[in-house]
Design a protein around this motif. Structure first.
Motif, mmCIF file in Angstrom:
data_model
loop_
_atom_site.group_PDB
_atom_site.id
_atom_site.type_symbol
_atom_site.label_atom_id
_atom_site.label_comp_id
_atom_site.label_asym_id
_atom_site.label_seq_id
_atom_site.Cartn_x
_atom_site.Cartn_y
_atom_site.Cartn_z
ATOM 1 N N LYS A 1 2.728 -5.030 -1.337
ATOM 2 C CA LYS A 1 2.791 -4.216 -2.511
ATOM 3 C C LYS A 1 3.818 -3.004 -2.270
ATOM 4 C CE LYS A 1 0.299 -3.449 -6.507
ATOM 5 N NZ LYS A 1 -1.323 -3.298 -7.265
ATOM 6 N N TYR A 2 3.484 -2.310 -1.489
ATOM 7 C CA TYR A 2 4.419 -1.330 -1.236
ATOM 8 C C TYR A 2 5.315 -1.271 -0.190
ATOM 9 C CZ TYR A 2 0.702 0.424 -4.258
ATOM 10 O OH TYR A 2 0.069 0.574 -5.608
ATOM 11 N N ASN B 1 3.471 -4.029 -10.791
ATOM 12 C CA ASN B 1 3.768 -4.714 -9.307
ATOM 13 C C ASN B 1 2.506 -5.533 -9.039
ATOM 14 O OD1 ASN B 1 3.621 -5.108 -6.590
ATOM 15 N ND2 ASN B 1 4.207 -2.907 -6.118
ATOM 16 N N THR B 2 2.930 -7.000 -9.271
ATOM 17 C CA THR B 2 1.786 -7.938 -8.944
ATOM 18 C C THR B 2 1.973 -8.399 -7.560
ATOM 19 O OG1 THR B 2 3.454 -9.528 -9.923
ATOM 20 C CG2 THR B 2 1.916 -8.501 -11.311
ATOM 21 N N LEU B 3 2.660 -7.787 -6.614
ATOM 22 C CA LEU B 3 2.674 -8.217 -5.199
ATOM 23 C C LEU B 3 1.522 -8.386 -4.562
ATOM 24 C CD1 LEU B 3 5.982 -6.762 -4.158
ATOM 25 C CD2 LEU B 3 5.913 -8.869 -4.857
ATOM 26 N N ARG B 4 1.247 -9.014 -3.467
ATOM 27 C CA ARG B 4 0.182 -9.062 -2.582
ATOM 28 C C ARG B 4 -0.209 -7.736 -2.145
ATOM 29 N NH1 ARG B 4 0.474 -14.350 1.058
ATOM 30 N NH2 ARG B 4 2.639 -13.201 1.252
ATOM 31 N N ASP B 5 -1.330 -7.382 -1.940
ATOM 32 C CA ASP B 5 -1.887 -6.009 -1.435
ATOM 33 C C ASP B 5 -0.971 -5.724 -0.039
ATOM 34 O OD1 ASP B 5 -3.545 -5.845 -3.369
ATOM 35 O OD2 ASP B 5 -5.259 -6.055 -2.399
#
Length: 229
Positions: A103-104, A96-100
């Motif tokens: 991310k979730y 999962n490389t989405l921004r913090d």
């Protein structure tokens, strides 16, 4: 068999029905049939992993001759599953490389391990990474898994990482290792031919077996260990 329980901060008794698992979104995006794997390693971030009997599935899935792993996870360019399944070592890494801050958000990751009847499951390792909790559930505690038991034979089960909640029942293996910093482990009717080791910094640990066993425990703070026979 030989059990070791280690609670570095808190070790306590928990009631099994306090462990809850998120409802799965089970539209399988990937399916992997592992007929040659002797070792399975998963690196998971905020996933729910469940072992289920093949008999609970509809044909042709009910007739699989080796374990089959189904993956459902959020569809996003920043979320990928790296799967290497050729040969004896099968590895799965959810990345999962989405921004913090994203991310979730609306994230889900659900995994099924479909196990044929009387099948010896290969050595299985689950590594929980990231800041959110990964859940592992295996045994006859659900409506579609009554009487279900998992036999690893001469192989082991390892649950490792940062945050992991495990609910296990009717598990047979050469060895079982739960080494998690934060989480909870409820292991009922566990049988090992060699040893089992349960370690956590803050997690509650509850382990039971029907076999005669030797137990050693180390607890650095508090007095929260209860042993019964």
């Amino acid at each position: 068999q030989f059990f070791v329980l280690t609670g570095l901060c808190v070790t306590g008794i928990v009631i099994s029905n306090l462990i809850t698992f998120p409802e799965p979104t089970c539209v399988w995006r990937e399916e992997h049939f592992l007929d040659t794997a002797a070792f399975v390693h998963m690196s998971l971030d905020a996933c729910t992993l469940r072992f289920v009997p093949a008999s609970s599935k509809k044909p042709p899935e009910s007739g699989v001759s080796a374990i089959k792993i189904n993956f459902a996870y959020q569809e996003s360019p920043g979320i990928t599953l790296d799967a290497q399944t050729c040969g004896a070592n099968a590895t799965f890494m959810l990345v999962n490389t989405l921004r913090d801050e994203e991310k979730y958000k609306n994230f889900y990751c659900n995994i099924e391990v479909v196990v044929p009847e009387r099948y010896i499951v290969p050595h299985f390792t689950v590594m929980a990474v990231g800041d959110n909790t990964t859940f592992v559930r295996a045994g006859p505690m659900d409506a579609d898994s009554r009487g279900f038991g998992i036999n690893f034979g001469p192989n082991g089960l390892e649950l490792l990482g940062t945050r992991l909640v495990a609910k296990l029942e009717n598990i047979t293996a050469k060895s079982i290792l739960y080494d998690v910093r934060h989480g909870r482990c409820d292991a009922k009717d566990i049988t090992t031919s060699s040893w089992a080791n349960f370690t956590s910094e803050t997690g509650d640990l509850m382990v039971s077996t029907r076999r005669r066993t030797t137990v050693r425990f180390l607890q650095r703070t508090d007095n929260s260990v209860c042993l019964t026979a």
